[in-house]
Design a protein around this motif. Structure first.
Motif, PDB file in Angstrom:
ATOM      1  N   HIS A  54       0.833  -1.212   0.000  1.00 33.09           N
ATOM      2  CA  HIS A  54       0.000   0.000   0.000  1.00 33.09           C
ATOM      3  C   HIS A  54       0.866   1.260   0.000  1.00 33.09           C
ATOM      4  CE1 HIS A  54      -3.674  -2.149   0.302  1.00 33.09           C
ATOM      5  NE2 HIS A  54      -3.641  -2.418   1.588  1.00 33.09           N
ATOM      6  N   THR A  86      -5.759  -4.044  -4.884  1.00 33.71           N
ATOM      7  CA  THR A  86      -6.148  -2.633  -4.729  1.00 33.71           C
ATOM      8  C   THR A  86      -5.574  -1.801  -5.871  1.00 33.71           C
ATOM      9  OG1 THR A  86      -6.112  -2.935  -2.337  1.00 33.71           O
ATOM     10  CG2 THR A  86      -6.056  -0.664  -3.137  1.00 33.71           C
ATOM     11  N   SER A 413      -8.781   4.002  -1.891  1.00 33.54           N
ATOM     12  CA  SER A 413      -9.002   2.746  -2.584  1.00 33.54           C
ATOM     13  C   SER A 413     -10.435   2.752  -3.118  1.00 33.54           C
ATOM     14  CB  SER A 413      -8.770   1.578  -1.623  1.00 33.54           C
ATOM     15  OG  SER A 413      -9.262   0.394  -2.196  1.00 33.54           O
ATOM     16  N   TYR A 421      -6.037   0.529   3.857  1.00 35.32           N
ATOM     17  CA  TYR A 421      -5.197   1.103   2.802  1.00 35.32           C
ATOM     18  C   TYR A 421      -4.533   2.410   3.252  1.00 35.32           C
ATOM     19  CZ  TYR A 421      -4.166   3.830  -1.397  1.00 35.32           C
ATOM     20  OH  TYR A 421      -3.545   4.615  -2.334  1.00 35.32           O
TER      21      TYR A 421
END
Lengths: 566, 165
Positions: A54, A86, A413, A421
């Motif tokens: 992330h 993601t 996200s 995230y």
């Protein structure tokens, strides 16, 4: 010069102008980490592989550069999965490098073995398993090329441990040879002529901007189109930032939690021009009822996006860096101006919608309104901060209430909707943009999903400001339970012993708390002025809904507006 | 509607995983898939039979497959004048009493018997799917023990190869 495979990886990263890597070491990547040590290559140790991926994603979204993360074999790789998915859903350029067990151990259910290529096939733009060192330079070159060209996306390179330890006369290839891969730039300009024809005929046009504008960095061209034509603009969640929120033509976000004006304009327009959008179900609701009166035009770099969800009457396939300047040119050439829609009273009508039902809250006076928290931060940062969110009610409130000014300033996200995230993404953004204010809006649910990264934040002295919108419930779940499940709040309360201020302090992040409305401004001001990372725990009333809301399967003009003032 | 696509792909490891992964992820309805080497050493040809609702769904199948990095070219040969074949091997129960009947059937279908023993024989037939279906139906009366089919392959008539379509 003979070089270790691990050193080859580092050399390739240098050649690709990678300035930092996020990662977590382990058995299969020990030689790679040894090479990092010897070359002193910049690396951020996160506290979980999910944090690393992330963070690389946040870095990429904030800058447009390709994010890079490292993880070991087996659980290291599988911990990347959510982060790769993601990035894939939001078309973020990312290269994930994982270690794999030794070549002779592959397929034997060896210790810390997982078929990460198999696992990530549906969530990567492409992936590679490298078993021979001779393939390594070429694979690295291709991976970066694929990740950042065309429609960007994540690429995973799984490298067997043996390859890191093997040696090679290193030469980095100058070009890639991919027979099946074309990164499209310029398309067919006749398609833009057809758009001009449609614009000339239209009386009630709307421009719908999406993440593609942010990704391609074409917000300037997009603004020019709006300035020239005065066409009302609506935005997807991912498109926020590319047109400043306070531009009069901007009607706000469209869709399930879109503004009244944006949703009404979508239903009434006779021409809808989608620019870098996916027509996601959170935007369209039932596709059969989406923009029923409109001719739909779709600008996209990916031909597979056209007619995937919504049938487009016209398409312009190509990079927005090619199509938008050309569109501007032709708009000027054909003198398409604001007058056209003014004559049709369209512009007045959408402005009327905007005035008639602005965003509002259903809360009785007394508690802290979550929207006020965001508006205050928006005011204090003058819309110039990098805003990061997690997923849930706070995410929607941020999308609705923060006044964005610049492209790539909203990291969230969108496609996958990944709780957890936010914090690592904020870390990635702050590292690459140290001079920027980076503010994370998160919830009491989301922050716990990667709260271990508070340690990464503190240990790297990154001045991210974290605002925990703490309503002691999983707000969005709670809202749906309230609206659609007879107020049976099944497992959506987080009320308990957790003290977010202490949690922050335990990991070296300063903690502040807001419990009363009158404290809000002073604490937020203080937090934003403090050096280093700060977490502000803002205690909010439990039952505030994100409104407007289009019920699943409903039409965009059938919004739940209850509680909206005016 | 049913369509036949000739998909030319780079002969690299993992390419079939990428194709089958995409098909399952996008929930495409694939009827048959047959892969094998081609006149170019580094190219594999995959013939895919796909069933879709309409042209838009077909466009999705083609566009999504085209996005795979190792896919070089996709030719829709549904409406091209083409030859389509499938190979089937069928193991049928056959004893002294009915073996000659079976041989008659095999001859009518211009199939071949490629293995015989006291209890069974193996019939080989290549042809269009419908022909193989028909043979299988007739052989059911004798008792089919095992069927293996390759899935359809197709090639266009005339001089233009799929890669140049």
């Amino acid at each position: 010069m003979k070089m270790l495979g691990a050193e080859v990886v580092i050399e390739c990263l240098k050649a690709e102008e990678v300035d930092i890597v996020f990662g977590y070491p382990g058995g299969a990547v020990l030689t790679l980490y040894d090479a990092l040590f010897k070359t002193d290559f910049p690396h951020i140790l996160t506290r979980h592989e999910q944090g690393a991926v992330h963070a690389a994603d946040g870095y990429a979204r904030a800058t447009g550069k390709t994010g890079v993360c490292f993880a070991t074999s087996g659980p290291g790789g599988t911990n990347l999965v959510t982060g790769i998915a993601t990035a894939y859903m939001d078309s973020i350029p990312l290269v994930a490098i994982t270690g794999q067990v030794g070549v002779s151990l592959i397929g034997k259910d060896s210790f810390q073995e997982a078929d990460i290529c198999g696992i990530t096939t549906p969530i990567t733009k492409h992936n590679y398993l490298v078993k021979k060192i001779q393939d390594l330079p070429c694979v690295m070159k291709e991976a970066f090329y694929i990740a950042r060209t065309g429609r960007p996306g994540p690429v995973l390179i799984d490298i067997s441990k043996d390859v890191f330890n093997d040696t090679l006369d290193f030469v980095y290839p100058e070009t890639v040879c991919l027979r099946g891969y074309r990164s499209l730039f310029a398309g067919n300009s006749n398609q833009i002529d057809l758009v001009i024809d449609a614009l000339e005929k239209a009386e009630k046009p709307v421009i719908f901007v999406g993440g593609g504008v942010n990704i391609s960095g074409t917000s300037e061209e997009m603004r020019k189109v709006i300035n020239l034509t005065g066409i009302p603009v609506i935005s997807s969640l991912m498109g926020l930032g590319c047109i400043p929120s306070d531009v009069p033509e901007h009607l706000g976000m469209v869709g399930m939690h879109g503004t009244y004006a944006a949703n009404m304009a979508t239903m009434d327009c006779d021409l809808l021009i989608g620019i870098g959008v996916r027509f996601d179900d959170r935007v369209t609701s039932l596709v059969q009822n989406f923009a029923p009166k409109a001719t739909i035009i779709h600008f996209d770099i990916d031909p597979a996006e056209v007619n995937k969800n919504v049938r487009a009457d016209l398409k312009v396939i190509g990079d927005l860096r090619w199509s938008l300047p050309l569109l501007c040119e032709k708009i000027v050439e054909h003198s398409i101006t604001k007058k056209q829609w003014a004559k049709a009273e369209w512009v007045d009508l959408v402005q009327e919608w905007k005035r008639e039902k602005p965003l509002a809250s259903s809360l009785p006076a007394g508690g802290i309104r979550p929207q006020t928290v965001i508006e205050k931060v928006s005011e204090l940062t003058q819309g110039e901060a990098i805003i990061v969110t997690d997923v849930g009610q706070h995410q929607m409130w941020t999308a609705q209430s923060y006044s964005f000014n610049t492209q790539r300033s909203f990291l969230t996200s969108g496609g996958l909707g990944t709780m957890g995230y936010g914090l690592p993404a904020a870390i990635g953004a702050q590292i690459t943009l140290p001079e920027k204010d980076v503010v994370l809006f998160t919830g009491d649910g989301s922050i716990m999903m990667n709260c271990q990264e508070l340690a990464t934040l503190a240990d790297n002295g990154l001045p991210v400001k974290i605002i925990v919108m703490n309503n002691q419930v999983l707000g969005m779940v709670n809202q749906w339970q309230r609206m659609f499940y007879g107020k049976r709040y099944s497992h959506s309360s987080t009320k308990g012993c957790t003290d977010f201020v202490k949690l922050a302090e335990a990991m070296g992040v300063a903690g502040l708390r807001v419990t009363k409305p009158e404290e809000l401004n002073s604490v937020l001001e203080k937090a934003l002025k403090m050096e280093g990372p700060v977490l502000v725990d803002v205690l909010l009333p439990e039952t505030e809904d994100v409104l407007p809301m289009v019920a699943p399967g409903g039409r965009l003009d059938q919004m739940v507006l209850r509680g909206i003032i005016g | 509607m049913k369509y036949i696509l000739a998909v030319l792909v780079e002969n690299r490891p993992g390419v079939l995983t990428h194709i089958s992964g995409l098909i399952s992820r996008r929930a495409f309805n694939i009827e048959s898939i047959a892969a094998g080497p081609t006149e170019e050493v580094d190219t594999t040809r995959i013939t895919i039979g796909v069933e879709v609702e309409d042209e838009f769904e077909l466009e999705q199948v083609v566009n999504q497959l085209s996005k795979l990095v190792n896919v070089i070219k996709i030719a829709n040969i549904t409406y091209v004048d083409s030859i389509q074949r499938e190979l089937a091997l069928i193991k049928v129960r056959a004893n002294k009493a009915n073996r000659s009947d079976l041989v008659d059937v095999v001859e009518i279908f211009r199939a071949k018997i490629v293995d015989v023993n006291r209890e069974t024989l193996v019939v080989e037939l290549s042809g269009e799917e419908s022909k193989i279906d028909a043979l299988c139906e007739v052989l059911t009366d004798f008792g089919i023990l095992e069927i293996v089919r390759t899935g359809r392959i197709a090639i266009s008539r005339g001089p233009v190869p799929a890669k140049d379509m």
